[in-house]
Motif scaffolding. Structure first.
Motif, PDB file in Angstrom:
ATOM      1  N   HIS A   1       0.860  -1.189   0.000  1.00  0.00           N
ATOM      2  CA  HIS A   1       0.000   0.000   0.000  1.00  0.00           C
ATOM      3  C   HIS A   1       0.895   1.237   0.000  1.00  0.00           C
ATOM      4  O   HIS A   1       1.482   1.593   1.023  1.00  0.00           O
ATOM      5  CB  HIS A   1      -0.912   0.006   1.222  1.00  0.00           C
ATOM      6  N   PHE A   2       0.991   1.873  -1.169  1.00  0.00           N
ATOM      7  CA  PHE A   2       1.772   3.098  -1.291  1.00  0.00           C
ATOM      8  C   PHE A   2       0.805   4.273  -1.168  1.00  0.00           C
ATOM      9  O   PHE A   2       0.040   4.565  -2.087  1.00  0.00           O
ATOM     10  CB  PHE A   2       2.493   3.143  -2.640  1.00  0.00           C
ATOM     11  N   GLN A   3       0.847   4.947  -0.019  1.00  0.00           N
ATOM     12  CA  GLN A   3      -0.034   6.090   0.206  1.00  0.00           C
ATOM     13  C   GLN A   3       0.712   7.420   0.128  1.00  0.00           C
ATOM     14  O   GLN A   3       0.088   8.476   0.122  1.00  0.00           O
ATOM     15  CB  GLN A   3      -0.724   5.956   1.563  1.00  0.00           C
ATOM     16  N   GLY A   4       2.024   7.362   0.075  1.00  0.00           N
ATOM     17  CA  GLY A   4       2.842   8.552  -0.123  1.00  0.00           C
ATOM     18  C   GLY A   4       3.364   8.584  -1.549  1.00  0.00           C
ATOM     19  O   GLY A   4       3.097   7.682  -2.349  1.00  0.00           O
ATOM     20  N   LYS A   5       4.099   9.611  -1.886  1.00  0.00           N
ATOM     21  CA  LYS A   5       4.627   9.729  -3.244  1.00  0.00           C
ATOM     22  C   LYS A   5       5.654   8.628  -3.509  1.00  0.00           C
ATOM     23  O   LYS A   5       6.434   8.265  -2.633  1.00  0.00           O
ATOM     24  CB  LYS A   5       5.251  11.100  -3.445  1.00  0.00           C
ATOM     25  N   VAL A   6       5.636   8.117  -4.745  1.00  0.00           N
ATOM     26  CA  VAL A   6       6.523   7.019  -5.131  1.00  0.00           C
ATOM     27  C   VAL A   6       7.258   7.422  -6.404  1.00  0.00           C
ATOM     28  O   VAL A   6       6.631   7.805  -7.396  1.00  0.00           O
ATOM     29  CB  VAL A   6       5.739   5.715  -5.375  1.00  0.00           C
ATOM     30  N   TYR A   7       8.582   7.331  -6.362  1.00  0.00           N
ATOM     31  CA  TYR A   7       9.398   7.728  -7.508  1.00  0.00           C
ATOM     32  C   TYR A   7      10.248   6.547  -7.978  1.00  0.00           C
ATOM     33  O   TYR A   7      11.080   6.031  -7.232  1.00  0.00           O
ATOM     34  CB  TYR A   7      10.321   8.890  -7.140  1.00  0.00           C
ATOM     35  N   PHE A   8      10.009   6.129  -9.227  1.00  0.00           N
ATOM     36  CA  PHE A   8      10.872   5.162  -9.908  1.00  0.00           C
ATOM     37  C   PHE A   8      11.482   5.807 -11.150  1.00  0.00           C
ATOM     38  O   PHE A   8      11.926   5.106 -12.053  1.00  0.00           O
ATOM     39  CB  PHE A   8      10.068   3.927 -10.324  1.00  0.00           C
ATOM     40  N   SER A   9      11.481   7.120 -11.224  1.00  0.00           N
ATOM     41  CA  SER A   9      11.952   7.817 -12.423  1.00  0.00           C
ATOM     42  C   SER A   9      13.416   7.468 -12.696  1.00  0.00           C
ATOM     43  O   SER A   9      14.253   7.489 -11.800  1.00  0.00           O
ATOM     44  CB  SER A   9      11.796   9.328 -12.260  1.00  0.00           C
ATOM     45  N   GLY A  10      13.684   7.100 -13.963  1.00  0.00           N
ATOM     46  CA  GLY A  10      15.043   6.748 -14.348  1.00  0.00           C
ATOM     47  C   GLY A  10      15.500   5.393 -13.870  1.00  0.00           C
ATOM     48  O   GLY A  10      16.664   5.021 -14.079  1.00  0.00           O
ATOM     49  N   ALA A  11      14.619   4.631 -13.230  1.00  0.00           N
ATOM     50  CA  ALA A  11      14.997   3.294 -12.759  1.00  0.00           C
ATOM     51  C   ALA A  11      15.100   2.333 -13.932  1.00  0.00           C
ATOM     52  O   ALA A  11      14.569   2.584 -15.023  1.00  0.00           O
ATOM     53  CB  ALA A  11      13.987   2.780 -11.743  1.00  0.00           C
ATOM     54  N   THR A  12      15.783   1.226 -13.709  1.00  0.00           N
ATOM     55  CA  THR A  12      15.938   0.190 -14.728  1.00  0.00           C
ATOM     56  C   THR A  12      15.418  -1.133 -14.190  1.00  0.00           C
ATOM     57  O   THR A  12      15.836  -1.570 -13.108  1.00  0.00           O
ATOM     58  CB  THR A  12      17.415   0.033 -15.137  1.00  0.00           C
ATOM     59  N   PHE A  13      14.504  -1.730 -14.921  1.00  0.00           N
ATOM     60  CA  PHE A  13      13.985  -3.059 -14.591  1.00  0.00           C
ATOM     61  C   PHE A  13      14.572  -4.035 -15.604  1.00  0.00           C
ATOM     62  O   PHE A  13      14.207  -4.011 -16.783  1.00  0.00           O
ATOM     63  CB  PHE A  13      12.457  -3.070 -14.634  1.00  0.00           C
ATOM     64  N   SER A  14      15.492  -4.854 -15.146  1.00  0.00           N
ATOM     65  CA  SER A  14      16.176  -5.782 -16.037  1.00  0.00           C
ATOM     66  C   SER A  14      15.966  -7.207 -15.558  1.00  0.00           C
ATOM     67  O   SER A  14      15.794  -7.451 -14.365  1.00  0.00           O
ATOM     68  CB  SER A  14      17.673  -5.465 -16.107  1.00  0.00           C
ATOM     69  N   GLY A  15      16.022  -8.155 -16.488  1.00  0.00           N
ATOM     70  CA  GLY A  15      15.721  -9.539 -16.186  1.00  0.00           C
ATOM     71  C   GLY A  15      16.863 -10.258 -15.513  1.00  0.00           C
ATOM     72  O   GLY A  15      17.848  -9.651 -15.124  1.00  0.00           O
ATOM     73  N   PRO A  16      16.711 -11.589 -15.461  1.00  0.00           N
ATOM     74  CA  PRO A  16      15.609 -12.362 -16.049  1.00  0.00           C
ATOM     75  C   PRO A  16      14.430 -12.594 -15.099  1.00  0.00           C
ATOM     76  O   PRO A  16      13.424 -13.146 -15.498  1.00  0.00           O
ATOM     77  CB  PRO A  16      16.273 -13.695 -16.371  1.00  0.00           C
ATOM     78  N   ASP A  17      14.531 -12.166 -13.857  1.00  0.00           N
ATOM     79  CA  ASP A  17      13.483 -12.459 -12.884  1.00  0.00           C
ATOM     80  C   ASP A  17      12.392 -11.390 -12.899  1.00  0.00           C
ATOM     81  O   ASP A  17      12.455 -10.406 -13.632  1.00  0.00           O
ATOM     82  CB  ASP A  17      14.084 -12.584 -11.482  1.00  0.00           C
ATOM     83  N   MET A  18      11.397 -11.572 -12.030  1.00  0.00           N
ATOM     84  CA  MET A  18      10.234 -10.692 -12.010  1.00  0.00           C
ATOM     85  C   MET A  18      10.352  -9.638 -10.915  1.00  0.00           C
ATOM     86  O   MET A  18      10.824  -9.907  -9.818  1.00  0.00           O
ATOM     87  CB  MET A  18       8.952 -11.509 -11.768  1.00  0.00           C
TER      88      MET A  18
END
Length: 341
Positions: free
Chosen positions: A216-233
């Motif tokens: 439950h994210f009720q505050g501000k959430v920043y993933f700007s510029g993040a990298t999601f790389s594999g192979p997992d989820m």
């Protein structure tokens, strides 16, 4: 008046000892006050007894002993009140000492945990993660600072490839522990140790795995510029985003799977603008956008797979202005297909 009171509270924040006058001022003032009070009480009692004696037939002289007894009784009552105030003062001082000791101990724990997080050995860094999490639970006033430190650790340079020169042994386990600790504190918003209402800044972080399910994210959430790389989820399934800003601006999806399956974006501005979908799979199946505006403006869909099967728009709008579609497989579900896709 309200502004003055607020200013006073701000000035006293962090102080645990009440403002006290010096003894050399208090002692003579107290003696003078006691003398004046005794004189006032004596004359008031004398007048009272004199009036009572005059009303009698025949009139009687005033009994000085009665006047003195009444004066002493009144002064004793005043003394008892002052003794209670003195005891209250001592209690404030004792509480101030206790608060200072607690603050000092918490500060020492913070310093120790921060040092552990910077240690060369992964086992010591893991201990620092747990120590900082426990400190955040105990130190409500500085909980956001503790959360910021954990997020800052995830933002530090990270090389997931064990064969690369910048790889640190055990670093993946440390980072996964941080994510798990954060998730554990986002499960029950009503608990005293929940972190749901705090800000999380993962800007520029590298995620090669992570479990944020049912958070439950009720505050501000920043993933700007993040990298999601594999192979997992990296899994946000069943999570709720109810702040006014959820920022995935310029995020790169370059492998593995990122799942928002069954997530709820409620009343939020959700920004995937200029995000790059290069490979892997991004899942918005069964996602609910309620009262939200979702921006994919300028996003690059140049590979991989993006699916919106059974996604729901409730009083929400999705924008794809300036997005580029080339080589990405889409499953749109009920969402309107952009003209360029």
């Amino acid at each position: 008046m309200a502004v003055s009171l607020r200013r006073d509270r701000e000035a006293l924040r962090g102080r645990y000892t009440p403002n006290l006058w010096p003894v050399w001022i208090v002692a003579p003032v107290a003696l003078i006050a006691a003398g004046v009070l005794g004189w006032v009480i004596y004359h008031y009692a004398y007048d009272h007894f004199a009036q009572a004696a005059a009303d009698q037939k025949p009139s009687k002289p005033v009994d000085i002993n009665d006047v003195l007894k009444a004066t002493v009784t009144a002064l004793t009552l005043v003394g008892a009140v002052l003794a209670g105030l003195y005891a209250y003062r001592k209690q404030l001082l004792a509480e101030g000492d206790a608060h200072r000791a607690d603050a000092s101990q918490l500060a020492d724990r913070y310093t120790t945990a921060a040092e552990q997080l910077g240690h060369d050995q992964a086992a010591v860094r893991l201990a620092g993660v747990y120590a900082l999490a426990r400190l955040a639970d105990d130190w409500t006033e500085q909980r956001q600072v503790c959360v910021d430190v954990l997020c800052a650790y995830l933002r530090m340079p990270y090389e997931p490839d064990p064969t690369a020169s910048g790889h640190k042994e055990g670093e993946r386990e440390v980072r996964q522990t941080i994510i798990q600790v954060i998730r554990d504190h986002l499960q029950q918003p009503d608990t005293p140790t929940a972190w749901c209402k705090y800000k999380f800044d993962f800007s520029g972080a590298v995620f090669d795995r992570g479990n944020f399910t049912k958070s439950h994210f009720q505050g501000k959430v920043y993933f700007s510029g993040a990298t999601f790389s594999g192979p997992d989820m990296v899994n946000f399934s069943g999570s709720t985003f109810s702040s006014d800003e959820v920022n995935f601006h310029s995020t790169t999806f370059s492998g593995g799977m990122v799942s928002f399956d069954g997530a709820l974006f409620r009343g939020a501005g959700v920004y995937f603008s200029q995000a790059a979908f290069d490979s892997g799979m991004v899942v918005f199946d069964d996602t609910i956008f309620s009262g939200s505006r979702v921006f994919f403006d300028g996003a690059l869909f140049h590979g991989g797979e993006v699916t919106f099967e059974d996604a729901t728009l409730s009083d929400s709008t999705v924008y794809f202005n300036g997005a580029s579609f080339r080589g990405t497989t889409f499953h749109w579900g009920p969402l309107p297909v952009p003209a360029d896709a």
